[in-house]
Design an enzyme around this catalytic site. Structure first.
Site, PDB file in Angstrom:
ATOM      1  N   ASN A  52     -34.774 114.011  69.579  1.00 29.20           N
ATOM      2  CA  ASN A  52     -35.674 115.170  69.560  1.00 29.20           C
ATOM      3  C   ASN A  52     -36.845 114.983  70.528  1.00 29.20           C
ATOM      4  O   ASN A  52     -37.834 115.696  70.449  1.00 29.20           O
ATOM      5  CB  ASN A  52     -36.225 115.382  68.152  1.00 29.20           C
ATOM      6  CG  ASN A  52     -35.138 115.633  67.135  1.00 29.20           C
ATOM      7  OD1 ASN A  52     -34.207 116.380  67.397  1.00 29.20           O
ATOM      8  ND2 ASN A  52     -35.247 114.993  65.985  1.00 29.20           N
ATOM      9  N   HIS A 138     -36.302 122.245  56.188  1.00 23.41           N
ATOM     10  CA  HIS A 138     -36.140 120.793  56.219  1.00 23.41           C
ATOM     11  C   HIS A 138     -36.320 120.147  54.839  1.00 23.41           C
ATOM     12  O   HIS A 138     -37.077 120.645  54.002  1.00 23.41           O
ATOM     13  CB  HIS A 138     -37.209 120.248  57.177  1.00 23.41           C
ATOM     14  CG  HIS A 138     -37.068 118.815  57.532  1.00 23.41           C
ATOM     15  ND1 HIS A 138     -37.835 117.828  56.958  1.00 23.41           N
ATOM     16  CD2 HIS A 138     -36.261 118.197  58.414  1.00 23.41           C
ATOM     17  CE1 HIS A 138     -37.505 116.666  57.493  1.00 23.41           C
ATOM     18  NE2 HIS A 138     -36.554 116.856  58.388  1.00 23.41           N
ATOM     19  N   GLU A 188     -39.599 127.297  58.768  1.00 28.96           N
ATOM     20  CA  GLU A 188     -39.669 126.612  60.059  1.00 28.96           C
ATOM     21  C   GLU A 188     -39.736 127.674  61.139  1.00 28.96           C
ATOM     22  O   GLU A 188     -39.329 128.807  60.912  1.00 28.96           O
ATOM     23  CB  GLU A 188     -38.399 125.764  60.257  1.00 28.96           C
ATOM     24  CG  GLU A 188     -38.535 124.394  59.666  1.00 28.96           C
ATOM     25  CD  GLU A 188     -37.194 123.688  59.506  1.00 28.96           C
ATOM     26  OE1 GLU A 188     -36.425 123.644  60.466  1.00 28.96           O
ATOM     27  OE2 GLU A 188     -36.941 123.186  58.409  1.00 28.96           O
ATOM     28  N   SER A 192     -34.095 123.224  62.396  1.00 27.70           N
ATOM     29  CA  SER A 192     -33.794 121.927  62.990  1.00 27.70           C
ATOM     30  C   SER A 192     -32.309 121.685  63.235  1.00 27.70           C
ATOM     31  O   SER A 192     -31.950 120.964  64.150  1.00 27.70           O
ATOM     32  CB  SER A 192     -34.364 120.809  62.124  1.00 27.70           C
ATOM     33  OG  SER A 192     -33.816 120.870  60.820  1.00 27.70           O
ATOM     34  N   ASP A 217     -43.637 125.418  59.823  1.00 27.86           N
ATOM     35  CA  ASP A 217     -43.339 124.090  60.356  1.00 27.86           C
ATOM     36  C   ASP A 217     -42.797 124.251  61.779  1.00 27.86           C
ATOM     37  O   ASP A 217     -41.695 124.751  61.979  1.00 27.86           O
ATOM     38  CB  ASP A 217     -42.294 123.420  59.435  1.00 27.86           C
ATOM     39  CG  ASP A 217     -41.910 122.026  59.896  1.00 27.86           C
ATOM     40  OD1 ASP A 217     -42.331 121.616  60.999  1.00 27.86           O
ATOM     41  OD2 ASP A 217     -41.174 121.341  59.152  1.00 27.86           O
ATOM     42  N   HIS A 220     -39.871 121.651  65.810  1.00 29.51           N
ATOM     43  CA  HIS A 220     -38.994 121.708  66.989  1.00 29.51           C
ATOM     44  C   HIS A 220     -39.469 122.695  68.044  1.00 29.51           C
ATOM     45  O   HIS A 220     -38.768 122.932  69.031  1.00 29.51           O
ATOM     46  CB  HIS A 220     -37.563 122.031  66.556  1.00 29.51           C
ATOM     47  CG  HIS A 220     -37.017 120.981  65.655  1.00 29.51           C
ATOM     48  ND1 HIS A 220     -36.431 119.821  66.126  1.00 29.51           N
ATOM     49  CD2 HIS A 220     -37.025 120.869  64.301  1.00 29.51           C
ATOM     50  CE1 HIS A 220     -36.087 119.068  65.111  1.00 29.51           C
ATOM     51  NE2 HIS A 220     -36.436 119.671  63.990  1.00 29.51           N
ATOM     52  N   LYS A 251     -41.608 114.349  67.919  1.00 27.90           N
ATOM     53  CA  LYS A 251     -40.534 114.999  68.671  1.00 27.90           C
ATOM     54  C   LYS A 251     -41.011 115.251  70.101  1.00 27.90           C
ATOM     55  O   LYS A 251     -41.180 114.296  70.841  1.00 27.90           O
ATOM     56  CB  LYS A 251     -40.049 116.218  67.890  1.00 27.90           C
ATOM     57  CG  LYS A 251     -39.268 115.704  66.667  1.00 27.90           C
ATOM     58  CD  LYS A 251     -38.959 116.679  65.585  1.00 27.90           C
ATOM     59  CE  LYS A 251     -38.241 115.919  64.462  1.00 27.90           C
ATOM     60  NZ  LYS A 251     -38.241 116.597  63.192  1.00 27.90           N
TER      61      LYS A 251
HETATM   62  C1  PLP Z   1     -38.438 116.013  61.778  1.00 24.70           C
HETATM   63  C2  PLP Z   1     -38.907 117.103  60.905  1.00 24.70           C
HETATM   64  C3  PLP Z   1     -39.916 116.906  59.958  1.00 24.70           C
HETATM   65  C4  PLP Z   1     -40.459 115.542  59.630  1.00 24.70           C
HETATM   66  O1  PLP Z   1     -41.261 115.043  60.634  1.00 24.70           O
HETATM   67  P1  PLP Z   1     -41.376 113.453  60.790  1.00 24.70           P
HETATM   68  O2  PLP Z   1     -42.591 113.260  61.618  1.00 24.70           O
HETATM   69  O3  PLP Z   1     -40.114 113.039  61.456  1.00 24.70           O
HETATM   70  O4  PLP Z   1     -41.506 112.896  59.413  1.00 24.70           O
HETATM   71  C5  PLP Z   1     -40.377 117.996  59.265  1.00 24.70           C
HETATM   72  N1  PLP Z   1     -39.867 119.225  59.456  1.00 24.70           N
HETATM   73  C6  PLP Z   1     -38.881 119.440  60.348  1.00 24.70           C
HETATM   74  C7  PLP Z   1     -38.345 120.806  60.527  1.00 24.70           C
HETATM   75  C8  PLP Z   1     -38.352 118.383  61.076  1.00 24.70           C
HETATM   76  O5  PLP Z   1     -37.348 118.604  61.904  1.00 24.70           O
END
Ligand code: PLP
Length: 411
Positions: A52, A138, A188, A192, A217, A220, A251
């Site tokens: 990512n 997620h 989100e 993801s 969130d 991505h 990411k």
């Molecule tokens: C990767 C991810 C997380 C968690 O983030 P980390 O920093 O890896 O713990 C949360 N939400 C989504 C949508 C993700 O893809």
């Protein structure tokens, strides 16, 4: 009689056998190289489409230099929670950079995105309240929603009618002014495992109409979408209408950690009430310094260039996949995540294995990360990939899928 430890181990071994039989067993593969466009596993070099690290920043010298400098000044460890032993300046520098980047009053740095989701959601809602989440959010959000004790409702993926039904229901049960119930919607922006986008503008309209709170969130989308690369909320012009903006620094930002951006009062509240912040040792200062450098790079001309490269590769791959599937038009580019849905878990594992034998590393994503029977190859592109890399990927996909009578389709 068997010794206790052996019966404990037998039980676990049986459970693992069950996973193996269903194609759901997972194992770690030791990588001896940096996380770049190529990785080395057990002496074999692979073209890597699994990370990512969308802008290729995890190996950028600017981030590594910033981390080294922070280690030189502050050492390796953080000592304790920031509320206990004092709050090192790299965290504040990061939070100021984040808030400026996102255009919010304030920001708070967590050790991971997972910790940010759990700490924040559990601080905001409890058993009197309602939490409404998209079916595909997620695991960190699902876990947080359960842990919060709030009434949990799940709406069909990106389905505004279904969401509205739940908001109406939540409003109707909120009749006691002595115990007002709050409703928190969580989605989100880029999903993801599917790479598609949420209709944020419409969700914002709905949450305003029903007086709900909205948490988005942007894990991505941060660094990848929007004119200033802030994310989908920026692109859709609704960032200032979202109560809680969340994301990760692990990411596209190229470092590690999670963040919440929003009003000062939100951050003050989380410093007091988010248990994953209060009761956890601060991340290493080097991680904060690297993340700050990553955010600065994203906002620079070099960042602009990396982002443009990424989108060129996405277009190239989507066109190539359309050609493989015999479609004239490529799907619209919505993110750097391109899933090829296989279906059965065991088949997805076979396809991933066949690609590895051709020197291509793509993870087979299976239950419980996605629904049963919806296993997929999740291809992620980064700015570090070249045109030739994507051509090599397409050639490998072509030969592997020719051998697979089922064919494949994108979500
Ligand atoms: C990767 C991810 C997380 C968690 O983030 P980390 O920093 O890896 O713990 C949360 N939400 C989504 C949508 C993700 O893809």
């Amino acid at each position: 009689m068997e010794p206790k430890s052996s019966s404990f181990q037998n039980i676990l071994a049986e459970r693992l056998d069950g996973l193996r039989r269903n194609g759901l067993y997972r194992e770690l593969r030791r990588v001896e190289s940096p996380q770049g466009r190529r990785i080395t596993i057990a002496g074999t070099n692979y073209l890597n489409f699994s990370s990512n690290d969308y802008l290729g920043l995890s190996t950028a010298p600017e981030l590594a230099d910033a981390a080294r400098e922070a280690i030189g000044r502050f050492g390796a460890g953080a000592g304790a929670s920031r509320l206990i032993c004092g709050s090192l300046s790299p965290y504040h520098e990061l939070e100021e950079t984040l808030a400026r980047f996102k255009g919010t009053e304030s920001a708070l740095y967590f050790s991971t995105g997972y910790a940010a989701a759990v700490g924040t959601i559990c601080a905001l809602v409890g058993s009197d309240d309602v939490i409404v989440i998209d079916r595909l959010v997620h695991a960190s959000i699902v876990d947080a929603a359960r842990l919060s004790g709030a009434k949990l409702r799940v709406f069909a993926h990106n389905d505004l009618e279904d969401l509205e039904k739940m908001l109406r229901w939540a409003g109707e049960r909120n009749t006691n002014p002595q115990h007002p119930s709050r409703t928190l919607i969580v989605t989100e922006s880029i999903f993801s495992m599917d790479g598609d986008q949420a209709p944020l503008r419409a969700i914002v309209e709905l949450k305003d109409r029903y007086g709900a709170w909205l948490m988005v969130d942007e894990a991505h989308a941060t660094g990848v979408l929007g004119k200033r690369h802030c994310g989908l909320a920026e692109e859709q012009g609704v960032a200032d209408r979202i109560e809680i903006q969340m994301g990760t620094l692990g990411k596209a930002v190229g470092a590690s950690g999670g963040y919440i951006c929003g009003a000062q009062v939100l951050v003050d509240y989380l410093v007091n009430r988010a248990r994953s912040f209060v009761f956890s040792t601060a991340p290493v200062p080097a991680a904060a310094a690297a993340a700050t450098a990553g955010l600065r790079l994203i906002q620079s001309e070099a960042g602009e260039k990396r982002c443009a490269q990424l989108w060129q590769r996405v277009e190239q791959l989507l066109q190539g996949v359309a050609a493989l599937q015999g479609r004239s038009a490529a799907l619209q580019a919505t993110s750097a995540i391109i899933p090829l849905i296989i279906g059965p878990e065991v088949t997805a594992m076979e396809v991933a294995g066949a690609l590895r034998r051709r020197g291509i590393y793509i993870p087979a994503i299976r239950y419980p990360t996605v629904a049963r029977g919806e296993a997929r190859l999740r291809i992620t592109l980064t700015a570090a990939h070249t045109q030739a890399d994507v051509e090599e990927l397409l050639a490998a996909l072509n030969s592997v899928f020719k051998n697979l009578q089922n064919g494949f389709s994108r979500a």
